[in-house]
Structure formats: structure tokens, C-alpha cells
Write an enzyme that holds these catalytic residues in place. Sequence first.
Site, mmCIF file in Angstrom:
data_model
loop_
_atom_site.group_PDB
_atom_site.id
_atom_site.type_symbol
_atom_site.label_atom_id
_atom_site.label_comp_id
_atom_site.label_asym_id
_atom_site.label_seq_id
_atom_site.Cartn_x
_atom_site.Cartn_y
_atom_site.Cartn_z
ATOM 1 N N GLY A 130 129.070 -81.100 77.944
ATOM 2 C CA GLY A 130 128.998 -80.038 77.275
ATOM 3 C C GLY A 130 130.197 -79.249 77.899
ATOM 4 C CD GLU A 131 134.301 -75.997 78.895
ATOM 5 O OE1 GLU A 131 134.215 -76.899 78.203
ATOM 6 O OE2 GLU A 131 133.891 -75.186 80.156
ATOM 7 C CB SER A 132 128.879 -74.422 81.367
ATOM 8 O OG SER A 132 129.746 -74.033 81.816
ATOM 9 C CB CYS A 148 128.270 -82.867 83.396
ATOM 10 S SG CYS A 148 129.833 -82.728 83.475
ATOM 11 N NE ARG A 191 132.782 -73.841 83.600
ATOM 12 C CZ ARG A 191 133.633 -73.814 82.719
ATOM 13 N NH1 ARG A 191 134.611 -72.492 83.338
ATOM 14 N NH2 ARG A 191 133.790 -74.241 81.901
ATOM 15 C CB ILE A 221 133.458 -86.292 81.516
ATOM 16 C CG1 ILE A 221 133.429 -87.949 80.917
ATOM 17 C CG2 ILE A 221 134.260 -86.180 80.362
ATOM 18 C CD1 ILE A 221 132.323 -88.242 79.484
ATOM 19 N NE ARG A 222 136.630 -81.381 79.764
ATOM 20 C CZ ARG A 222 135.999 -79.927 79.331
ATOM 21 N NH1 ARG A 222 136.315 -79.246 80.137
ATOM 22 N NH2 ARG A 222 135.085 -79.755 78.758
ATOM 23 C CG HIS A 232 128.537 -87.972 80.838
ATOM 24 N ND1 HIS A 232 128.378 -87.355 80.371
ATOM 25 C CD2 HIS A 232 129.380 -87.312 82.154
ATOM 26 C CE1 HIS A 232 128.509 -85.386 80.259
ATOM 27 N NE2 HIS A 232 129.528 -85.752 80.897
ATOM 28 C CD GLU A 262 124.901 -88.771 79.311
ATOM 29 O OE1 GLU A 262 124.496 -88.283 79.936
ATOM 30 O OE2 GLU A 262 126.209 -87.682 78.808
HETATM 31 N N1 GLN Z 1 134.063 -78.527 82.277
HETATM 32 C C1 GLN Z 1 132.885 -78.938 81.529
HETATM 33 C C2 GLN Z 1 132.112 -77.539 81.860
HETATM 34 O O1 GLN Z 1 132.043 -76.636 83.126
HETATM 35 C C3 GLN Z 1 131.377 -79.670 82.363
HETATM 36 C C4 GLN Z 1 131.926 -80.771 81.722
HETATM 37 C C5 GLN Z 1 130.858 -81.424 81.464
HETATM 38 O O2 GLN Z 1 129.789 -81.749 80.862
HETATM 39 N N2 GLN Z 1 131.552 -83.744 80.854
HETATM 40 O O3 GLN Z 1 131.057 -76.952 80.936
#
Ligand code: GLN
Length: 188
Positions: free
Chosen positions: A52-54, A80, A109, A135-136, A171, A173
Site C-alpha cells: 500500500g502506501e507506507s 512491500c 522507498r 510495484i513501486r 508481492h 500475493e
Molecule cells: N512505494 C510504497 C511505499 O513507499 C510501497 C508500494 C507497495 O506497497 N506496493 O510505501
Amino acid sequence: MKIGVLALQGAVSEHVGYLEKGMGNLKITGEIVEVRNNYELDGLDGLIIPGGESTTLSLLMEKEGMFEKLRGVPKIFGTCAGAILLSKNILEPVNGQRSLGFLDIKISRNEYGRQLESFEAPLETKLGNLNGVFIRAPIIEKVGEGIEVLATYGERPVAVQQGNYLATTFHPELSGSTRFHEHFLKIE
Ligand code: GLN
């Protein structure tokens, strides 16, 4: 067995599906709960902190008072953004972003840059081969002595474990394989 998936934000439902399948493969019966507040952490045998977005996750967790409570969860698997939250050291944390510090790793990150922002790569891991979906993703810059590296991509560790704490920068999952979820379920 009672396993939670932190459901404040991010990729929750895929984890639930993989856990169900993993339990089936291992012939474990148990309960899977989506955790949205501190009380739902009670009595868990393990917790997955999804991607998600940390920064957002960190804020929401703080608001719930979860940082203290998570110390009592017997095992945690972070993927992630979840890996970022488990790490001891975040390079350049944004807005005072906190982490739990359960894994002795230094993590950076969004390090793969624009072109490689999201990509897939076949990974050979200590648990077997699988398709790594990034993913990112963050990059693990450094690992401490107590860390076991379960997979690397290029030179970089992408799956690590320290005792009852497990993390992947990809990921699992979305990999098509429940290996990592099964491994997590088996950690005692
Ligand atoms: N870029 C996100 C972060 O810094 C992590 C991306 C992800 O969980 N797929 O939190």
C-alpha cells in the site's frame, strides 16, 4: 490458528485468498480476520501487513495506537509497504514516518526509478521459484547479522526473515504461488 491481515489500506483481499489456499494446502484449519482496529489484534497468531502506501499506513497505525500493540503479535509478514513498516531503518523517512523496527534492515522507498517502477521478474528463492511482482518496490540496502536472506534480485535481497518476522519487497500475493504464505503459516 487465527491470522490477521491489516486492512487499514492497501492490497488486502489477495492476501486473504492466498492464506485460505495456503491453509488448505497445509491442512490447517483456522480463521482469517481483516484487522481494522487495535482490538482486532487480540488473540492473533500472526499478522500480514500488506502493500500500500507506507506513509499512510504508518499514520493510520499510529492513530489506532497499534505500534505498541503489534509488539505482542507472535509473528508478522510484511509485503512491500509492510516490509518498510517492519524495518529498523528507513532511508529518508517522509513526514516523520515511523516503522516498527522488528527487522534489522535498512530500506529505501521507491528506489527502482521511473522506468522500472513496476515490473515482474522470475525469482529463485529458498522456498522455490516464483514470479516476483514489484510495484513501486523499496530496495533493501543493508541487512544486519541476524537476517536470513530468502531471495535476491540482482545483488539485492528481496525476501528476508529474522526469527518470526518475514518480509518481501515484492508481492507474493500476486505471484501465483502460495509458498511464502505457507512458509509464514509454518513459522512457530
Ligand atoms: N512505494 C510504497 C511505499 O513507499 C510501497 C508500494 C507497495 O506497497 N506496493 O510505501
